[in-house]
Structures are given as structure tokens and as C-alpha cells.
Design a protein around this motif. Structure first.
Motif, PDB file in Angstrom:
ATOM      1  N   SER A   1       0.840  -1.200   0.000  1.00 35.21           N
ATOM      2  CA  SER A   1       0.000   0.000   0.000  1.00 35.21           C
ATOM      3  C   SER A   1       0.876   1.251   0.000  1.00 35.21           C
TER       4      SER A   1
ATOM      5  N   TYR B   1      -7.020   4.146  -5.567  1.00 35.87           N
ATOM      6  CA  TYR B   1      -8.203   4.488  -4.768  1.00 35.87           C
ATOM      7  C   TYR B   1      -8.144   5.950  -4.355  1.00 35.87           C
TER       8      TYR B   1
ATOM      9  N   TYR C   1     -10.450  10.667   5.332  1.00 35.62           N
ATOM     10  CA  TYR C   1      -9.123  10.945   4.764  1.00 35.62           C
ATOM     11  C   TYR C   1      -8.903  12.436   4.555  1.00 35.62           C
TER      12      TYR C   1
ATOM     13  N   VAL D   1      -0.783  12.290  -0.478  1.00 36.74           N
ATOM     14  CA  VAL D   1      -1.749  13.386  -0.369  1.00 36.74           C
ATOM     15  C   VAL D   1      -1.426  14.385  -1.469  1.00 36.74           C
TER      16      VAL D   1
ATOM     17  N   GLN E   1     -12.765   0.792   6.161  1.00 34.56           N
ATOM     18  CA  GLN E   1     -11.507   0.409   6.805  1.00 34.56           C
ATOM     19  C   GLN E   1     -11.509   0.778   8.279  1.00 34.56           C
TER      20      GLN E   1
ATOM     21  N   GLY F   1      -9.178   8.589  -1.430  1.00 36.00           N
ATOM     22  CA  GLY F   1      -9.575   8.652  -0.037  1.00 36.00           C
ATOM     23  C   GLY F   1     -10.907   9.379   0.075  1.00 36.00           C
TER      24      GLY F   1
ATOM     25  N   THR G   1      -6.297  12.700  -0.976  1.00 38.25           N
ATOM     26  CA  THR G   1      -5.535  11.476  -0.736  1.00 38.25           C
ATOM     27  C   THR G   1      -5.822  10.436  -1.818  1.00 38.25           C
TER      28      THR G   1
ATOM     29  N   SER H   1      -4.479   6.399  -2.853  1.00 36.62           N
ATOM     30  CA  SER H   1      -3.684   5.250  -2.441  1.00 36.62           C
ATOM     31  C   SER H   1      -3.608   4.230  -3.567  1.00 36.62           C
TER      32      SER H   1
ATOM     33  N   LYS I   1     -12.223   4.666   8.145  1.00 33.60           N
ATOM     34  CA  LYS I   1     -12.132   5.453   6.926  1.00 33.60           C
ATOM     35  C   LYS I   1     -12.787   4.696   5.777  1.00 33.60           C
ATOM     36  N   GLN I   2     -12.936   5.410   4.650  1.00 36.01           N
ATOM     37  CA  GLN I   2     -13.463   4.791   3.436  1.00 36.01           C
ATOM     38  C   GLN I   2     -12.606   5.206   2.232  1.00 36.01           C
ATOM     39  N   ILE I   3     -12.373   4.232   1.348  1.00 34.86           N
ATOM     40  CA  ILE I   3     -11.723   4.521   0.074  1.00 34.86           C
ATOM     41  C   ILE I   3     -12.614   3.972  -1.030  1.00 34.86           C
TER      42      ILE I   3
ATOM     43  N   GLU J   1       0.377   5.482  -0.088  1.00 37.40           N
ATOM     44  CA  GLU J   1      -0.618   6.543   0.086  1.00 37.40           C
ATOM     45  C   GLU J   1       0.048   7.898  -0.083  1.00 37.40           C
TER      46      GLU J   1
END
Length: 212
Positions: free
Chosen positions: A5, A38, A44, A9, A116, A40, A48, A50, A206-208, A7
Motif C-alpha cells: 500500500s 483508490y 481521509y 496526499v 476500513q 480517499g 488522498t 492510495s 475510513k473509506q476509500i 498513500e
């Protein structure tokens, strides 16, 4: 099986960033790397993005990455980084071990939403007991929502991070699952039980959403 992973910004200029990401994903897949990108969403920092890919081992990742060591790939990375503010601290690359699920590489549909939950193991907390709780939590979530979560633990990058992710077709389905979980008599007590294993201030939900 491992999950890599990365990530970053960005400035959030998605109209300019998306064509670069799509080109990068096409190049990675042409090299045989099942990479996904993905955005964010809730929880997030805005902007963002990822990137994730599954590998059987770190040796497999090194072999796959070597196929991308060319000028076109380096140029794409420079283009993406031009949208990354230099004054923002960026997160380290992470490698997670699949504790539950992730036994095979699957094609993730565009628009898939992942809920997540991550936390860092508290000092003195028992890792085996935390894993046992995570497995029980996953079963409670599956029973309440119908979605079977994967469980992850970090092996490279900051250690002691544990995570749980559930996939949904869209945000409406994710909302529906959350409502079902909160209505379950078993889900919330089991979730709160996990507090004994988490370092204070490290629990995040969180959600992606898959964009490429």
C-alpha cells in the motif's frame, strides 16, 4: 499473501491527476502487476490517493517492480509527484500480511467502496489475543452485514498496525451495512471489546473508493 500500500496526499486536482493515474495503472497491468488506485473518501485528508497490489512475497514484488524500471514509468511518477505538495508529510509505504482473506488476487470492480478500521497495538497488548479478537470481530461483522472482512497486520512500515476492511458495491451499500452492524446486538459490544488492544488515539475508521 501480502498487500502493498502506498498513500499520497495530492493537491486534489483530479481532472489533471486522473489521466496520469490511468496511464500508470495501464502500464503496471501490462507488466503483470494487478495494481489498483483508490481515492480517499470519508476520514481521509482531501486529495488522498492510495495504490494497492497483492504479492505472494517481497521477492515477487521486487521481480514485478523490475519490469517497470524504465524511463516512461519514472516520467509518470514525476508527473504524479508534481501534484504532491512538498510541505506535507507523506506516509511510509506499507506492506501488510493477510491474516484473514486475500488468498488469491481478484479483480476489484470500479467504484468499489472499502470500509476500513485500523489501529496500532498498545504496548503490552497480546498480539495473539488481538488476532483472536479480530477474527471474532470479523465473524460478527459478516453475520450482521453479510460482507466478509479481511484482516491485515503490518510487516513493513510502522509495525503493530492491524486493520480490517470490508468491500461494498457502492456508498449506499456501505451505509446499509453500517446500519445493520449498529442494529446488531452483538456487533457493538464486540467492537468495543477491541479497545483493550489498541493504543489510545490510533483507532481510525475510513473509506476509500476504487478509481482506477
Amino acid at each position: 499473501m501480502l498487500l502493498f500500500s502506498r498513500e499520497i496526499v495530492t493537491t486534489g486536482e483530479m481532472d489533471k491527476i486522473m489521466p496520469i493515474i490511468q496511464e500508470a495503472m495501464a502500464m503496471a497491468r501490462a507488466a503483470g502487476i494487478p495494481m489498483s488506485a483508490y481515492a480517499g473518501a470519508n476520514g481521509y485528508v482531501p486529495g488522498t490517493i492510495s495504490f494497492g497490489a497483492q504479492y505472494e512475497s517481497t521477492a515477487a514484488r521486487a521481480a514485478a517492480q523490475s519490469k517497470l524500471y524504465n524511463q516512461a514509468w519514472f516520467d509518470l511518477n514525476r508527473k504524479i509527484l508534481s501534484f504532491v505538495p512538498q510541505n506535507l508529510a507523506q506516509r511510509e509505504d506499507m506492506m501488510f500480511n493477510f491474516v484473514r482473506g486475500g488468498n488469491e488476487v481478484v479483480e476489484i470492480p470500479m467504484g468499489t467502496v472499502f470500509n476500513q478500521t485500523y489501529f496500532t497495538l498498545a504496548g503490552g497488548a497480546s498480539f495473539p489475543k488481538a488476532l483472536a479478537w479480530a477474527s471474532e470481530m470479523a465473524e460478527a461483522s459478516k453475520k450482521a452485514t453479510g460482507s466478509d472482512p479481511i484482516i491485515l497486520s503490518s510487516v513493513y512500515g510502522p509495525l503493530g498496525i492491524m486493520g480490517m476492511m470490508s468491500a461494498y458495491e457502492n456508498f449506499a451499500k456501505a451505509d446499509e451495512a453500517r446500519d445493520k452492524a449498529l442494529a446488531s446486538a452483538e456487533w457493538m459490544p464486540k467492537f468495543l471489546e477491541g479497545g483493550q488492544f489498541a493504543m489510545p488515539g490510533t483507532v481510525f475508521q475510513k473509506q476509500i473508493v476504487k478509481i482506477a
